[in-house]
Scaffold this active site. Sequence first.
Site, PDB file in Angstrom:
ATOM      1  N   ASP A  72       0.836  -1.195   0.000  1.00 28.89           N
ATOM      2  CA  ASP A  72       0.000   0.000   0.000  1.00 28.89           C
ATOM      3  C   ASP A  72       0.878   1.255   0.000  1.00 28.89           C
ATOM      4  O   ASP A  72       1.926   1.301   0.657  1.00 28.89           O
ATOM      5  CB  ASP A  72      -0.888  -0.023   1.247  1.00 28.89           C
ATOM      6  CG  ASP A  72      -1.811   1.163   1.326  1.00 28.89           C
ATOM      7  OD1 ASP A  72      -2.739   1.245   0.500  1.00 28.89           O
ATOM      8  OD2 ASP A  72      -1.599   2.018   2.217  1.00 28.89           O
ATOM      9  N   HIS A 115       5.036   6.312  -1.648  1.00 23.27           N
ATOM     10  CA  HIS A 115       5.319   7.204  -0.521  1.00 23.27           C
ATOM     11  C   HIS A 115       6.496   6.694   0.325  1.00 23.27           C
ATOM     12  O   HIS A 115       6.826   7.299   1.342  1.00 23.27           O
ATOM     13  CB  HIS A 115       4.072   7.359   0.354  1.00 23.27           C
ATOM     14  CG  HIS A 115       2.960   8.092  -0.342  1.00 23.27           C
ATOM     15  ND1 HIS A 115       2.928   9.469  -0.434  1.00 23.27           N
ATOM     16  CD2 HIS A 115       1.868   7.632  -1.001  1.00 23.27           C
ATOM     17  CE1 HIS A 115       1.841   9.828  -1.108  1.00 23.27           C
ATOM     18  NE2 HIS A 115       1.184   8.736  -1.462  1.00 23.27           N
ATOM     19  N   GLU A 157       1.516  -0.409  -4.866  1.00 23.47           N
ATOM     20  CA  GLU A 157       0.478   0.520  -5.293  1.00 23.47           C
ATOM     21  C   GLU A 157       1.181   1.823  -5.667  1.00 23.47           C
ATOM     22  O   GLU A 157       1.544   2.620  -4.812  1.00 23.47           O
ATOM     23  CB  GLU A 157      -0.526   0.773  -4.170  1.00 23.47           C
ATOM     24  CG  GLU A 157      -1.634   1.736  -4.590  1.00 23.47           C
ATOM     25  CD  GLU A 157      -2.304   2.421  -3.419  1.00 23.47           C
ATOM     26  OE1 GLU A 157      -3.414   2.940  -3.616  1.00 23.47           O
ATOM     27  OE2 GLU A 157      -1.709   2.477  -2.318  1.00 23.47           O
TER      28      GLU A 157
END
Length: 456
Positions: free
Chosen positions: A207, A211, A237
């Site tokens: 996930d 980032h 992701e």
Amino acid sequence: MKSPKRKKVLIKVLAVGFIIGVCLGFFFSNKSRQIEIKDGAILHAWCWSFKTITQNMAAIKAAGYTSIQTSPINKVIEGEHGSKELTNWYYHYQPTDYTIGNYQLGTEAEFKAMTKEAKKYGLHVIVDAVLNHTTSEVKAVSPKIKALGKWTHGNEGIKDFSDRYQLTQKSLLGLYDLNTQNKAVQAYLHNYLKRAVADGADGFRYDAAKHIELPNEYGSDFWKVILNNGAKFQYGEILQGSTSREGDYGKLMGVTASDYGEFIRNVLKQKEVDAEDLIDFQVPGVSKDRLVTWVESHDTYANDNGESTELTDQDIKLGWGLIAARKEGAPLFFSRPVGGGGQAERFPGFSQIGDAGSDLFKDKAIVAINQFRNAMNGYDEYVHNAGEERGIVLIERGNKGAVIINLTNDDKTISSKTKLTDGTYKDTVTGKTYKVSQKKLKCPIAKRSIMVLLPA
């Protein structure tokens, strides 16, 4: 003593028997060999509990999926006093610790029982892993994580998503960002992944992967450590954007073709497409066999903007035909809540966290497409329109079969060149048969429908 004539006949019989045996052996070995995760269809059993997945294993297998993706399996914050209303789905994505089992999905023992059952059916299990952040409630974070020292970058939010430093080192939605450069944090997360693999997980979906900094960004070797966990299949992701650097992530793991998903949804709205535009998955610098595709994801469905929520079940089926019949790109089928989407609400209240989603995952057309994909594994693709008709797309695989999608609101008659071998083909959705003659296919197709042609 046998006569020379009888000996010749016997030799011929043996020779024919040998050839038939070789052919049958080749046929059955191809049928029985397990399809790799990247080549099969993945059912995203979103919000299904471990017990629910176990109870539906036979149906998932029969529907032609080769892998199951779970929601996050680690301990998460019990938001809204532990309510299992589906509107509370996002608490899945607020880890408080990296032990296996949570109030939403079940215990570690139930997870292990689920993966054991999956193995019986030849199905792979992919775990959604949330390694970028914990919860926004810092008091709820496990003392074991806090004891790692300098465990977080804090919760100062990202103000500029086009700034790579902010994107990777600041907080997403106020969730405490894990200090992924910290060796102790890396080891803690790595041990969790290895335990999941030991418990039967075959792969991971990471996930918010964009980032988390890439190797050598801001002094980090996070991914080099994390990805060495024994899993067969791992993808991140990576929601594409100006600073997503999907080409660099694609050198490390599989990545999501998020722009392509948006493109497919636009095709469904427009009800036509130039087939040549379908071919490009729109993820530059990443090998096609490292892509995960979708018509919609849990984010496009369940977030407040709900950019895919209004798609109807028939839209989903048409879109699934466009992506799952393809040679490359592992297609992910998102399991919507029961009764949700289309003209209905996102969360109409017919199911809750832990329950199975709608039955669309085992719809006859969806199953036919999945089985087509499995049967055509390894064959090249030929993607084209039916002549000048942009509303009809044919996805042929080798000269063995084809999926045909009528995107329009009109019944049509197909008259198209084809690479299919001349002969009779059966539509596995309706059971009707059609003929290919002199490399040309001519047949009717109903409005907004799918045909799946295989040799009769």
